[in-house]
Design a protein around this motif. Structure first.
Motif, PDB file in Angstrom:
ATOM      1  N   SER A 208      47.524  52.489  45.051  1.00  0.00           N
ATOM      2  CA  SER A 208      45.980  52.156  44.616  1.00  0.00           C
ATOM      3  C   SER A 208      45.551  53.773  44.060  1.00  0.00           C
ATOM      4  CB  SER A 208      45.174  51.494  45.762  1.00  0.00           C
ATOM      5  OG  SER A 208      44.184  51.793  44.867  1.00  0.00           O
ATOM      6  N   PRO A 209      45.394  53.880  42.992  1.00  0.00           N
ATOM      7  CA  PRO A 209      45.215  55.239  42.311  1.00  0.00           C
ATOM      8  C   PRO A 209      43.424  55.498  43.183  1.00  0.00           C
ATOM      9  CG  PRO A 209      46.275  54.082  40.707  1.00  0.00           C
ATOM     10  CD  PRO A 209      45.939  53.359  41.640  1.00  0.00           C
ATOM     11  N   THR A 210      42.608  54.611  43.023  1.00  0.00           N
ATOM     12  CA  THR A 210      41.609  54.642  43.083  1.00  0.00           C
ATOM     13  C   THR A 210      41.997  55.651  44.708  1.00  0.00           C
ATOM     14  OG1 THR A 210      40.281  53.385  41.528  1.00  0.00           O
ATOM     15  CG2 THR A 210      39.568  53.027  43.500  1.00  0.00           C
ATOM     16  N   SER A 211      42.118  54.046  45.783  1.00  0.00           N
ATOM     17  CA  SER A 211      42.332  54.068  47.274  1.00  0.00           C
ATOM     18  C   SER A 211      42.888  55.509  47.095  1.00  0.00           C
ATOM     19  CB  SER A 211      43.074  53.786  47.558  1.00  0.00           C
ATOM     20  OG  SER A 211      42.862  53.179  49.351  1.00  0.00           O
ATOM     21  N   MET A 212      43.667  56.260  46.500  1.00  0.00           N
ATOM     22  CA  MET A 212      44.554  57.932  46.474  1.00  0.00           C
ATOM     23  C   MET A 212      43.487  58.614  46.346  1.00  0.00           C
ATOM     24  SD  MET A 212      47.385  58.924  47.527  1.00  0.00           S
ATOM     25  CE  MET A 212      48.363  57.652  46.734  1.00  0.00           C
ATOM     26  N   PHE A 244      34.863  45.621  48.489  1.00  0.00           N
ATOM     27  CA  PHE A 244      34.468  44.512  47.690  1.00  0.00           C
ATOM     28  C   PHE A 244      35.307  44.277  46.341  1.00  0.00           C
ATOM     29  CE2 PHE A 244      32.136  43.761  51.053  1.00  0.00           C
ATOM     30  CZ  PHE A 244      31.827  42.528  51.597  1.00  0.00           C
ATOM     31  N   SER A 245      36.150  45.384  46.219  1.00  0.00           N
ATOM     32  CA  SER A 245      36.547  45.719  44.594  1.00  0.00           C
ATOM     33  C   SER A 245      37.505  44.368  44.422  1.00  0.00           C
ATOM     34  CB  SER A 245      37.501  46.815  44.284  1.00  0.00           C
ATOM     35  OG  SER A 245      38.858  47.241  45.801  1.00  0.00           O
ATOM     36  N   ASP A 246      38.020  44.498  43.103  1.00  0.00           N
ATOM     37  CA  ASP A 246      38.433  43.170  42.356  1.00  0.00           C
ATOM     38  C   ASP A 246      40.164  43.667  42.900  1.00  0.00           C
ATOM     39  OD1 ASP A 246      36.976  41.948  41.488  1.00  0.00           O
ATOM     40  OD2 ASP A 246      37.293  42.730  39.466  1.00  0.00           O
ATOM     41  N   VAL A 248      41.126  45.478  45.382  1.00  0.00           N
ATOM     42  CA  VAL A 248      41.449  44.804  46.861  1.00  0.00           C
ATOM     43  C   VAL A 248      41.575  43.423  47.127  1.00  0.00           C
ATOM     44  CG1 VAL A 248      40.994  44.848  49.368  1.00  0.00           C
ATOM     45  CG2 VAL A 248      41.018  46.914  48.267  1.00  0.00           C
ATOM     46  N   ARG A 249      40.447  42.752  46.513  1.00  0.00           N
ATOM     47  CA  ARG A 249      40.413  41.401  46.739  1.00  0.00           C
ATOM     48  C   ARG A 249      42.008  40.379  46.439  1.00  0.00           C
ATOM     49  NH1 ARG A 249      36.671  39.201  50.021  1.00  0.00           N
ATOM     50  NH2 ARG A 249      34.533  40.739  50.391  1.00  0.00           N
ATOM     51  N   ALA A 250      42.225  41.189  45.504  1.00  0.00           N
ATOM     52  CA  ALA A 250      43.584  40.627  45.140  1.00  0.00           C
ATOM     53  C   ALA A 250      45.074  40.740  45.339  1.00  0.00           C
ATOM     54  CB  ALA A 250      44.238  41.057  43.578  1.00  0.00           C
ATOM     55  N   ILE A 251      44.448  41.603  46.267  1.00  0.00           N
ATOM     56  CA  ILE A 251      45.819  41.978  47.279  1.00  0.00           C
ATOM     57  C   ILE A 251      45.387  40.914  48.662  1.00  0.00           C
ATOM     58  CG2 ILE A 251      47.107  43.754  48.851  1.00  0.00           C
ATOM     59  CD1 ILE A 251      45.858  45.604  46.781  1.00  0.00           C
ATOM     60  N   MET A 252      44.596  41.097  48.837  1.00  0.00           N
ATOM     61  CA  MET A 252      43.974  40.050  50.254  1.00  0.00           C
ATOM     62  C   MET A 252      44.156  39.035  50.103  1.00  0.00           C
ATOM     63  SD  MET A 252      41.024  41.348  51.736  1.00  0.00           S
ATOM     64  CE  MET A 252      40.892  43.145  52.687  1.00  0.00           C
ATOM     65  N   ASN A 253      44.077  38.047  48.507  1.00  0.00           N
ATOM     66  CA  ASN A 253      44.304  36.919  48.296  1.00  0.00           C
ATOM     67  C   ASN A 253      45.598  36.575  48.182  1.00  0.00           C
ATOM     68  OD1 ASN A 253      41.858  36.289  48.265  1.00  0.00           O
ATOM     69  ND2 ASN A 253      41.579  36.275  45.909  1.00  0.00           N
ATOM     70  N   LYS A 254      46.903  37.079  48.332  1.00  0.00           N
ATOM     71  CA  LYS A 254      48.428  37.140  47.855  1.00  0.00           C
ATOM     72  C   LYS A 254      48.150  37.307  48.875  1.00  0.00           C
ATOM     73  CE  LYS A 254      52.426  39.759  45.307  1.00  0.00           C
ATOM     74  NZ  LYS A 254      52.565  40.736  44.423  1.00  0.00           N
ATOM     75  N   PHE A 255      48.703  37.746  50.031  1.00  0.00           N
ATOM     76  CA  PHE A 255      49.071  38.279  51.433  1.00  0.00           C
ATOM     77  C   PHE A 255      48.372  36.883  51.977  1.00  0.00           C
ATOM     78  CE2 PHE A 255      47.988  38.668  55.552  1.00  0.00           C
ATOM     79  CZ  PHE A 255      49.071  39.415  56.128  1.00  0.00           C
ATOM     80  N   LEU A 256      47.003  36.542  51.221  1.00  0.00           N
ATOM     81  CA  LEU A 256      47.264  34.884  52.274  1.00  0.00           C
ATOM     82  C   LEU A 256      47.525  33.906  52.240  1.00  0.00           C
ATOM     83  CD1 LEU A 256      43.346  34.913  52.397  1.00  0.00           C
ATOM     84  CD2 LEU A 256      44.679  35.285  54.118  1.00  0.00           C
ATOM     85  N   LYS A 257      48.366  34.039  50.554  1.00  0.00           N
ATOM     86  CA  LYS A 257      48.778  33.161  50.254  1.00  0.00           C
ATOM     87  C   LYS A 257      50.374  32.859  50.635  1.00  0.00           C
ATOM     88  CE  LYS A 257      46.311  32.410  45.697  1.00  0.00           C
ATOM     89  NZ  LYS A 257      46.069  32.356  44.421  1.00  0.00           N
TER      90      LYS A 257
END
Length: 260
Positions: A208-212, A244-246, A248-257
């Protein structure tokens, strides 16, 4: 591409997907850096910082030697005007452009890294070196003093005694010693350096560029600071923002699925 036009004829740049790949190309002069080469390198680093499509910077070199430091002819031609320029000179302008870059910087080293060939590494995030690499600052043997923040950064990174080997005794460090001391992150066989450096840079580009960017800012703020409580607070603020960023949420949702 016009912003990436180089003037020296000795610095190559190539955009490879989201990676800006910069190569020192003056092997016949052991990649010694001239004023115009510094200007090219600064231009490349600033381009990496200003282009959102670039996620990482990789610097490497042609030939058997990474960098012989400053071109002695440039040094010998220094004038009082050059002296007055001080920290605004081309070498330190390049160093400051690396310092300002909130994107990961990888530097790949083979053979000898002399003078700024070593001190620029202190401003990289990850240094990968061939097992034939040698690190030598040379300042004391030229009756000069350290540059590019190395009198502060070297003791902090590799310890006072090891820094004194480079800055006072004028010793050269082997790749094995540099790895053990923490001057470099990876030591690899010489014939695999180019491939492994590219793999490492591409790995960073995929993050993630922002996280980096935030992580680099936090590391810079924390370096040398004794404000642990303040650093915890700064991390918590950024952590909450990212949580609470979109993205991170997308990554977590993908992981949970995938787990489900």
């Amino acid at each position: 591409m016009s912003a990436l036009e180089m003037q020296s004829g000795h610095v190559r740049v190539q955009v490879e997907q989201s990676l800006l790949h910069v190569t020192l190309d003056r092997a016949d002069k052991r990649n010694a850096l001239t004023r115009v080469m510094y200007e090219d390198l600064t231009r490349a680093a600033e381009h990496a910082g200003s282009d959102d499509e670039i996620h990482a910077l990789l610097i490497d070199a042609e030939g058997d030697m990474f960098c012989a430091g400053n071109d002695i002819a440039d040094f010998a031609g220094a004038t009082e005007e050059t002296r007055e320029a001080g920290s605004a000179g081309p070498a330190l302008t390049f160093i400051r452009s690396l310092m300002a870059l909130d994107k990961p910087i990888v530097i790949a080293v083979q053979g000898q890294a002399t003078g700024i060939g070593t001190t620029m590494l202190l401003h990289a995030d990850l240094v990968i070196a061939a097992d034939n690499a040698r690190f030598f600052t040379a300042f004391i043997d030229l009756a000069l003093v350290p540059e590019a923040g190395s009198s502060l950064l070297l003791p902090a990174i590799i310890g006072r005694q090891n820094a004194a080997r480079l800055l006072l005794a004028g010793d050269a460090l082997t790749a094995e010693e540099a790895l053990r001391m923490g001057l470099i992150a990876y030591c690899v066989p010489t014939d695999t350096l180019a491939e492994q450096a590219m793999t490492l840079a591409e790995k960073l580009c995929a993050k993630s560029p922002t996280s980096m960017r935030y992580t680099k800012q936090l590391m810079r703020t924390g370096m040398g600071s004794d404000d642990l409580s303040g650093q915890i607070d700064r991390e918590a603020e950024r952590f909450g923002e990212r949580l609470f960023s979109d993205e991170v949420r997308a990554i977590m949702n993908k992981f949970l699925k995938r787990k489900g």
